[in-house]
Design an enzyme around this catalytic site. Structure first.
Site, PDB file in Angstrom:
ATOM      1  N   ASP A   1       0.846  -1.283   0.000  1.00  0.00           N
ATOM      2  CA  ASP A   1      -0.169   0.082  -0.096  1.00  0.00           C
ATOM      3  C   ASP A   1       0.998   1.126  -0.067  1.00  0.00           C
ATOM      4  O   ASP A   1       2.164   1.219   0.663  1.00  0.00           O
ATOM      5  CB  ASP A   1      -0.944   0.108   1.232  1.00  0.00           C
ATOM      6  CG  ASP A   1      -0.134  -0.095   2.674  1.00  0.00           C
ATOM      7  OD1 ASP A   1       0.826  -0.774   2.684  1.00  0.00           O
ATOM      8  OD2 ASP A   1      -0.589   0.684   3.435  1.00  0.00           O
TER       9      ASP A   1
ATOM     10  N   GLU B   1      -0.014  -0.853   5.757  1.00  0.00           N
ATOM     11  CA  GLU B   1       1.168  -0.258   6.562  1.00  0.00           C
ATOM     12  C   GLU B   1       0.875   1.214   6.820  1.00  0.00           C
ATOM     13  O   GLU B   1       1.213   1.599   7.790  1.00  0.00           O
ATOM     14  CB  GLU B   1       2.364  -0.759   5.960  1.00  0.00           C
ATOM     15  CG  GLU B   1       3.733  -0.437   6.818  1.00  0.00           C
ATOM     16  CD  GLU B   1       3.994   0.844   7.139  1.00  0.00           C
ATOM     17  OE1 GLU B   1       4.838   1.353   8.070  1.00  0.00           O
ATOM     18  OE2 GLU B   1       3.885   1.748   5.950  1.00  0.00           O
TER      19      GLU B   1
END
Ligand SMILES: [Zn+2]
Length: 472
Positions: free
Chosen positions: A90, A153
């Site tokens: 991400d 994250e």
């Protein structure tokens, strides 16, 4: 004794590495709740990037698993123990001002430009190609290698929470999501706040504090604080004068405006990251120090006194100050200070304690402080420290690999920030940023230098092999 030239192995696969990195970067894997589904909890972009990488894993005959859209596993080899390589795909939103489109992955000056290039899709692809190399060389391994790919994250780490609830924790591992050489100590971090409930009774006082506001986030030093004060005109005028005198004396910036019976004071501090509060100037604390020489209604006096008598940046005032050899002193950032005229108030702290200290002890002491000051303590978040001792075989192995390939003795780093490695039981942050490089993560025109990409791939390949070649 192996005589593998790891860098040479990477160079043989240079075109593939660059192409796959570009393809991977072109998938805009930004958290998007609006397209979230049960199979894609973080939205379409993130799900497509995960599918892309798992597809590559399948094409290379690795064992792959999509863990309910929260994370992915790409596994190689056999053995009871395992080596984890924890990455994330991400990315933070692109933001504005890019020279080329943030998801075009254009190459200029030997750099690939894209959101996620360094944080963390470039290094994720480096780790993947590293694993391909280890597999293609048919090196005998005694441990399984598990590449774990997180997908949240940048937001809430829901990916690793989910993954480690349902899947195994690798025996040892590293996360290529911070700095080279090796970060082996990360302080414990806790966010707490002291909260006071408002009182209904409004008492008479010549000066009344209506509002006090400083800070927006616990992990930033407030660079701005403001108060609204009402009262007798003469008193307010005197306060205004005193304020001008105060900022002159301490040589800082601020302003005072008296307007319709309300005095507004603004104080300008200096922002800094919550892990280094000593580098900033906490506008809220400085403004409270000024107000402490004046008298307001009692709830306001109590709040101001609390701030002045408890909010330093090393915990001495709260009597929680500690330090250790490895990671240095405890730090405190009073990132959020609020008061309103009902008496409702809040003092929010971001506390980072040394790796050998106890977070529970610290919180217990804070409970005591809260009790003595008529406040309730809320623990918003608490992440224990991450620490792997310098003589642990994991550290020794990574140090040897780094030194062989880079030719510099790798220093062990201790930091106050938190890296992704924290979610591993025995793990450290290992790259991908080489010392002295410009930190472009989360910034416009984020890039990864292609030479660095090759170098880190070679380092990861050798590290994976060295960590997985023995049983223990
Ligand atoms: Zn990252």
């Amino acid at each position: 004794m192996t005589t593998i030239n790891w860098f040479h192995e990477v160079e043989k696969r240079k075109d593939l590495l660059i192409e796959q990195t570009q393809e991977f970067l072109r998938i805009a894997s930004v958290l998007d709740e609006s397209t979230a589904t049960k199979q894609a909890p973080f939205g379409e972009g993130v799900a497509s990037a995960l599918a892309y990488l798992l597809q590559k894993g399948e094409e290379n005959q690795f064992f792959v698993k999509n863990v309910d859209g929260y994370a992915g596993l790409i596994q190689h080899g056999e053995g009871e123990n395992s080596v984890g390589v924890l990455c994330h795909l991400d990315v933070v939103p692109a933001g504005k001002g890019w020279t080329s489109s943030p998801f075009s992955a254009d190459i200029r000056e030997n750099r690939i430009y894209a959101r996620g290039a360094i944080d963390n899709k470039g290094p994720t692809m480096a780790a993947f190609v590293a694993l391909m190399i280890v597999k293609e060389l048919e090196l005998p391994l005694q441990k399984r290698v598990q590449m774990i790919i997180g997908t949240d994250e940048e937001s809430n780490w829901r990916c690793v929470d989910y993954y480690f609830k349902h899947e195994e924790m690798p025996t040892i591992g590293f996360a290529p999501d911070a700095d080279f050489p090796i970060i082996h100590a990360e302080k414990g971090i806790t966010d707490v706040s002291f909260n006071w409930k408002g009182k209904e009774k409004i008492e008479a006082s010549r000066l009344r504090l209506q509002r006090f506001d400083a800070g927006e986030r616990l992990n930033m030093v407030p660079d701005h604080a403001s108060v609204k004060i009402v009262g007798e005109l003469g008193e307010l005028e005197q306060l205004e004068k005193n304020f001008h005198q105060y900022i002159l004396e301490i040589n800082q910036n601020g302003s005072a405006t008296l307007d319709n019976g309300t005095l507004n004071l603004e104080f300008e501090g200096i922002s800094a990251h919550g892990s280094t509060p000593e580098n900033g100037l906490n506008a809220g604390v400085y403004l409270a120090q000024f107000l402490a020489n004046h008298s307001f209604q009692s709830a306001a006096n109590d709040f101001i006194t609390f701030v002045v008598e408890h909010c330093d940046f090393d915990g001495k005032l709260l009597q929680i100050n500690t330090r250790d050899e490895v990671s240095g002193p405890l730090t405190i950032n009073a990132g959020l200070l609020q008061f309103d005229q009902s008496g409702e108030a809040k003092a929010g702290l971001n506390i980072r304690y040394p790796v050998t200290a106890s977070g529970e002890d610290c919180i217990e002491k804070l409970q005591g402080v809260a009790k003595r000051n008529g406040a309730s303590l809320i623990v918003h978040d608490h992440m224990g420290p991450n620490y792997v001792e310098g003589d642990h075989p994991l550290i020794k192995t990574l140090q040897n690999v780094y030194e062989r390939q880079i030719g510099e003795e790798p220093e062990l780093l201790a930091i106050g920030g938190g890296t992704y490695a924290r979610s591993l039981k025995t793990g450290v942050a290992f790259g991908p940023m080489f010392p002295g490089r410009e930190d472009v993560a989360h910034k416009k025109d984020e890039y990864i230098d292609i030479d660095d990409l090759l170098k880190m791939t070679a380092i990861y390949a050798e590290a994976i092999y060295e960590l997985a070649k023995d049983k223990e």
